[in-house]
Write a protein that holds these residues in place. Sequence first.
Motif, mmCIF file in Angstrom:
data_model
loop_
_atom_site.group_PDB
_atom_site.id
_atom_site.type_symbol
_atom_site.label_atom_id
_atom_site.label_comp_id
_atom_site.label_asym_id
_atom_site.label_seq_id
_atom_site.Cartn_x
_atom_site.Cartn_y
_atom_site.Cartn_z
ATOM 1 N N VAL A 495 0.997 -1.341 -0.081
ATOM 2 C CA VAL A 495 -0.032 -0.060 -0.129
ATOM 3 C C VAL A 495 0.977 1.140 0.035
ATOM 4 O O VAL A 495 0.787 2.046 -0.553
ATOM 5 N N TYR A 496 2.118 1.332 0.751
ATOM 6 C CA TYR A 496 3.066 2.343 0.658
ATOM 7 C C TYR A 496 3.282 2.521 -0.706
ATOM 8 O O TYR A 496 3.541 3.847 -1.142
ATOM 9 N N VAL A 497 3.650 1.398 -1.361
ATOM 10 C CA VAL A 497 4.132 1.729 -2.659
ATOM 11 C C VAL A 497 3.010 2.229 -3.828
ATOM 12 O O VAL A 497 3.403 2.936 -4.378
ATOM 13 N N LEU A 498 1.783 1.699 -3.608
ATOM 14 C CA LEU A 498 0.731 2.379 -4.331
ATOM 15 C C LEU A 498 0.577 3.698 -4.010
ATOM 16 O O LEU A 498 0.131 4.686 -4.845
ATOM 17 N N MET A 499 0.716 4.130 -2.791
ATOM 18 C CA MET A 499 0.436 5.474 -2.244
ATOM 19 C C MET A 499 1.696 6.259 -2.931
ATOM 20 O O MET A 499 1.277 7.596 -3.555
ATOM 21 N N ARG A 500 2.761 6.007 -2.994
ATOM 22 C CA ARG A 500 3.728 6.558 -3.576
ATOM 23 C C ARG A 500 3.563 6.925 -5.329
ATOM 24 O O ARG A 500 3.642 7.873 -5.954
ATOM 25 N N GLU A 501 2.912 5.774 -5.865
ATOM 26 C CA GLU A 501 2.600 6.046 -7.148
ATOM 27 C C GLU A 501 1.454 7.104 -7.564
ATOM 28 O O GLU A 501 1.586 7.633 -8.580
ATOM 29 N N ALA A 502 0.651 7.326 -6.531
ATOM 30 C CA ALA A 502 -0.499 8.227 -6.435
ATOM 31 C C ALA A 502 0.012 9.702 -6.122
ATOM 32 O O ALA A 502 -0.672 10.573 -5.974
ATOM 33 N N GLY A 503 1.299 9.738 -5.367
ATOM 34 C CA GLY A 503 1.500 10.991 -5.049
ATOM 35 C C GLY A 503 1.164 11.355 -3.689
ATOM 36 O O GLY A 503 1.079 12.431 -3.081
ATOM 37 N N LEU A 504 0.783 10.289 -2.920
ATOM 38 C CA LEU A 504 0.359 10.339 -1.369
ATOM 39 C C LEU A 504 1.407 10.328 -0.328
ATOM 40 O O LEU A 504 2.276 9.074 -0.746
ATOM 41 N N SER A 505 1.202 11.033 0.533
ATOM 42 C CA SER A 505 2.249 10.711 1.648
ATOM 43 C C SER A 505 1.831 9.460 2.562
ATOM 44 O O SER A 505 0.738 9.675 3.009
ATOM 45 N N CYS A 506 2.637 8.458 2.861
ATOM 46 C CA CYS A 506 2.376 7.476 3.808
ATOM 47 C C CYS A 506 2.550 8.069 5.154
ATOM 48 O O CYS A 506 1.932 7.321 6.125
ATOM 49 N N ASN A 507 3.046 9.072 5.455
ATOM 50 C CA ASN A 507 2.952 9.875 6.823
ATOM 51 C C ASN A 507 1.951 10.412 7.031
ATOM 52 O O ASN A 507 1.609 10.768 8.266
ATOM 53 N N THR A 508 1.071 10.810 6.346
ATOM 54 C CA THR A 508 -0.225 11.423 6.409
ATOM 55 C C THR A 508 -1.529 10.506 6.894
ATOM 56 O O THR A 508 -2.314 10.637 7.679
ATOM 57 N N PHE A 509 -1.499 9.441 6.151
ATOM 58 C CA PHE A 509 -2.426 8.365 6.402
ATOM 59 C C PHE A 509 -1.980 7.098 6.992
ATOM 60 O O PHE A 509 -0.981 6.885 6.389
ATOM 61 N N GLN A 510 -2.698 6.394 7.870
ATOM 62 C CA GLN A 510 -2.228 5.192 8.448
ATOM 63 C C GLN A 510 -2.465 4.224 7.517
ATOM 64 O O GLN A 510 -3.797 4.003 7.051
ATOM 65 N N VAL A 511 -1.591 3.126 7.415
ATOM 66 C CA VAL A 511 -2.064 1.947 6.514
ATOM 67 C C VAL A 511 -2.284 0.783 7.647
ATOM 68 O O VAL A 511 -1.440 0.761 8.541
ATOM 69 N N VAL A 512 -3.369 0.410 7.526
ATOM 70 C CA VAL A 512 -3.946 -0.538 8.956
ATOM 71 C C VAL A 512 -4.196 -2.028 8.369
ATOM 72 O O VAL A 512 -5.001 -2.227 7.447
ATOM 73 N N PRO A 513 -3.577 -3.087 9.016
ATOM 74 C CA PRO A 513 -4.066 -4.426 8.603
ATOM 75 C C PRO A 513 -5.200 -4.866 9.154
ATOM 76 O O PRO A 513 -5.663 -4.411 10.317
ATOM 77 N N LEU A 514 -5.808 -5.726 8.502
ATOM 78 C CA LEU A 514 -7.166 -6.412 9.131
ATOM 79 C C LEU A 514 -6.998 -7.622 9.057
ATOM 80 O O LEU A 514 -6.615 -8.557 8.095
ATOM 81 N N PHE A 515 -6.890 -8.247 10.560
ATOM 82 C CA PHE A 515 -6.646 -9.721 10.756
ATOM 83 C C PHE A 515 -7.968 -10.408 10.863
ATOM 84 O O PHE A 515 -8.801 -10.188 12.004
ATOM 85 N N GLU A 516 -8.393 -11.397 9.871
ATOM 86 C CA GLU A 516 -9.690 -11.699 10.002
ATOM 87 C C GLU A 516 -9.712 -13.375 10.251
ATOM 88 O O GLU A 516 -10.645 -13.699 11.081
ATOM 89 N N THR A 517 -8.900 -14.109 9.677
ATOM 90 C CA THR A 517 -9.350 -15.637 9.867
ATOM 91 C C THR A 517 -8.477 -16.021 11.266
ATOM 92 O O THR A 517 -7.605 -15.039 11.467
ATOM 93 N N ILE A 518 -8.486 -17.049 11.494
ATOM 94 C CA ILE A 518 -7.884 -17.568 12.804
ATOM 95 C C ILE A 518 -6.444 -17.662 12.627
ATOM 96 O O ILE A 518 -5.607 -17.298 13.347
ATOM 97 N N ASP A 519 -5.835 -18.182 11.359
ATOM 98 C CA ASP A 519 -4.463 -18.207 11.075
ATOM 99 C C ASP A 519 -3.971 -16.622 11.344
ATOM 100 O O ASP A 519 -2.861 -16.461 11.674
ATOM 101 N N ASP A 520 -4.668 -15.715 10.445
ATOM 102 C CA ASP A 520 -4.112 -14.276 10.489
ATOM 103 C C ASP A 520 -3.822 -13.625 11.975
ATOM 104 O O ASP A 520 -3.153 -12.955 12.164
ATOM 105 N N LEU A 521 -5.069 -14.076 12.879
ATOM 106 C CA LEU A 521 -4.857 -13.551 14.038
ATOM 107 C C LEU A 521 -3.887 -14.124 14.765
ATOM 108 O O LEU A 521 -3.037 -13.385 15.723
ATOM 109 N N LEU A 522 -3.459 -15.477 14.402
ATOM 110 C CA LEU A 522 -2.514 -16.058 15.420
ATOM 111 C C LEU A 522 -1.029 -15.570 14.993
ATOM 112 O O LEU A 522 -0.095 -15.376 15.824
ATOM 113 N N ALA A 523 -1.239 -15.188 13.751
ATOM 114 C CA ALA A 523 0.336 -14.430 13.225
ATOM 115 C C ALA A 523 0.274 -12.850 13.317
ATOM 116 O O ALA A 523 1.377 -12.297 12.951
ATOM 117 N N SER A 524 -0.507 -12.143 13.844
ATOM 118 C CA SER A 524 -0.833 -10.795 14.019
ATOM 119 C C SER A 524 0.094 -10.095 14.637
ATOM 120 O O SER A 524 0.741 -9.179 14.177
#
Length: 893
Positions: A495-524
Amino acid sequence: MNQSTNTLSFEKIWKDMEFLTNCFRQVLKELGEHELVDLLSQDGSKNHIPEDIKLNEKQIQVLSMYMQLMNLVEENAAVQYRRKLIDNKGLQAIRGSWSETFNRWKSQGLSQDQMQEILQKISVTPVLTAHPTEAKRISILELHREIYLKLIKLENTAYSSSERKVIGEDIMALLERWWRTGEIYLEKPTVEKERNNVVHYLSKVFPMALKKTDIQLRQSWLEMGFDPEKLTYPRLQFGSWVGGDRDGHPHVTAAITESTLKEQRKAALELINTQLNELVTHLSFSKKRNLIPEILNDEIDKKLELLGEAGKIAAERNPYEPWRQFLSLMLVQLTNTMEEQNNLDEQVYASPEDLLKDLQVLKSSLLEIDAKRIVEDLIFPTERLLQSFGFHLARLDIRQNSEFHDKAMEQILKTTYPELPEYRSWNEEKRIDFLSEELKTNRPFAIGGKSFGPEADKVLDCYRVVKKHSEKYGPQGIGSFIVSMTRGLSDLLLVYVLMREAGLSCNTFQVVPLFETIDDLLASDKVMDSYLKHPAYKKSKDGVQEVMLGYSDSNKDGGIIASRWHIYQAEEALTKTAEENAVRFKFFHGIGGTISRGGGKYHRFLESMPPGSLSGEMKLTVQGETISQQFANRLTASYNLEMLLSGTALQTGYNSFPQRATTYPVAALRKLAQYSQEKYQDLINHPSFLEFYGEATPIDVLELSKIGSRPARRTGTRTLGDLRAIPWVFSWNQSRFNITGWFGIGYALQKLKNEDKDSYMQLRDFADKWPLLRYILIQVETNLMNASPEVMSLYAELVKNQNVRQELTEIIKTEHTESLDQIGAMFDTNREERRQSLLDNLNRREDALLTLHHLQIKNLELWRASDDRNESSLVTLLLEITTALASGLKNTG
């Protein structure tokens, strides 16, 4: 609730139902619908409807309206019950209230200053979503509101008999309007319509609820004998997903996001404009009766000079009323802002902070003349309004699925570096290395506006809209960039790289993970640790990082016990990760309306979190029908808002001032979750499960429903994994299996009892002492009681394969019986005493619900046997039955 109070509430419900039912009967008689009148008993009690009755659309609507009236009556009874409780036992008697929180803190030995310190940390953000769960049209919800208000009027004993008769006539007029209005969405609502609904709540409902909740907080603080000058009000802001959430939603385009940001800004400015006009009405203080503070005269002169002729005309309207003059000048400046008079420079309010400075002038000048009560009554609510809604109303989160981002990146690289293998074939290590190297430079892959492919263009177009809006109005209207199905660090760096492509500053907006499945929660915790340590990550000024936890997919993965346990475990692990990296996590809880998806009483939900895990910052989703159920009526809205803010404060207290730790039987609950997950996954992995599910529930009807703009499936494939959690839960609820909210608990408790008696006894001993365990057991028991073995058998008959039908039905019903028995054994008192209110609730509805279940099953058979599945009259009838059942069951998905 004690026995006598319970009886009074029960009697009140029947009394009000008798009144409303007779109003409804009278309306039907006057409309010539005599054959429908007999469906409703005169005393508003249960209706014994023969199973073989052939109900038509009108009869379905009668039953639907009857059950919705019951919901209104029960809501009003709950409000009156809380009032009586406060009269008899004081404010602290309300569970989860500010008063209860303050008294609990006092018993823990906290001082007034320590309580103030906790309140300063509180920042709560409810995020409204338009997931397809609200089965009622907005026009029906508005009629509900009007009838509810009339019902409240009848509580006033000062009205004469003739005045009460007029109120009854008003209710009958509303019922006739309701009867003549269609119950269901015949056309799928657009994102714009969903947005309008959310904007209505944000601009019309929540401001009033906030004001009342603040009054409740102040009253509770003063009753403690505390200094009013030391009261700190918690921060409350709002978020929205409508127009920003594009995860599997093809209709949320860049243009929709752009128009949503504009509409929300427009609504926020109109809200402030209305509030300032209110102040003009009330601040009619004459300079002949009041000494005018120098600060006010000076600021009026400055504004007159700044605003020119328009300012002069405004000030001349009230020549002897300087406070009104100043407000009129503020309104000129606000009007310039609303009309986007950018060429006027200082003649507009560039930010809410600028307007707050002018409010501070009003406040200081009023305090100088000792008008302290006026400041509290008028100026303070206006300040709170600005602090909560700003010029943006709600922060719009931008959500997309990690798989979609991967496709976008693949298209970008295919255009830029055609010699490289496809991005989605790379392993995690290769992805991280590549993205990390790219983030060392601000160089984009191509010139701005270049087309890479459908997914890439959609992502970048959205990001460019965000860039354009934030450059013009500031970043306040944008929330977080949320990555659904976050599996690893690369999903966030991408997402940081995609923001850079659009000229958005990753310092202005937070990139936030959504951990949904049980495996993802375990690895969070591991993913977040690597994210926080990555060179590209920039810590925010306040040191807060948002992390989203999903309840729906973890439930679909492993059942309700495993879902709750793994979320709890993830919160504990993530809290340690935050401490190690010197940041604070703002947990964003993606809860739904139903118990299966995290729904329930806010204070119970908050109490169930790991002690010390809440740092004061919290977000949570308010989805679908939950918005109207919890916030449509002002008293209910302020009650729920108080539970949310007070509960957050209580949990934050354990972080700020840790108490002596209680040793909970964590290992025993871990085992219980493991056993429960085994049983649940055995069921959903059964080779015939999908066949049974597809035929024994109305999932195929729900996929045709018009209750939300989002498709029921992410990609359209016929798999359980592709099906969204909302229709998954909705379909099991409609057929009264409710397996998403209980399946596996009976087996798990029995196995634990047989194999590890000590662990079992530990859980039993803590059933009423450990908030998490009590929360799980009570919620699961509620779902078990809402389920119906009798109705399960009826729907199971829809399954054509007899062997599949018998085997799966037996598995589910056996586990249901076992679960009820095992949960009952965890408590010392019997279910009839503990759950009397719920049993009464179910008993009142059962006859009407059973009739609708029979009708749904009959028409499902006809529809599935027909050659034309799109045959409109049959589909419409099924959707009407679905809506009626949702009303009676009080939930969808």
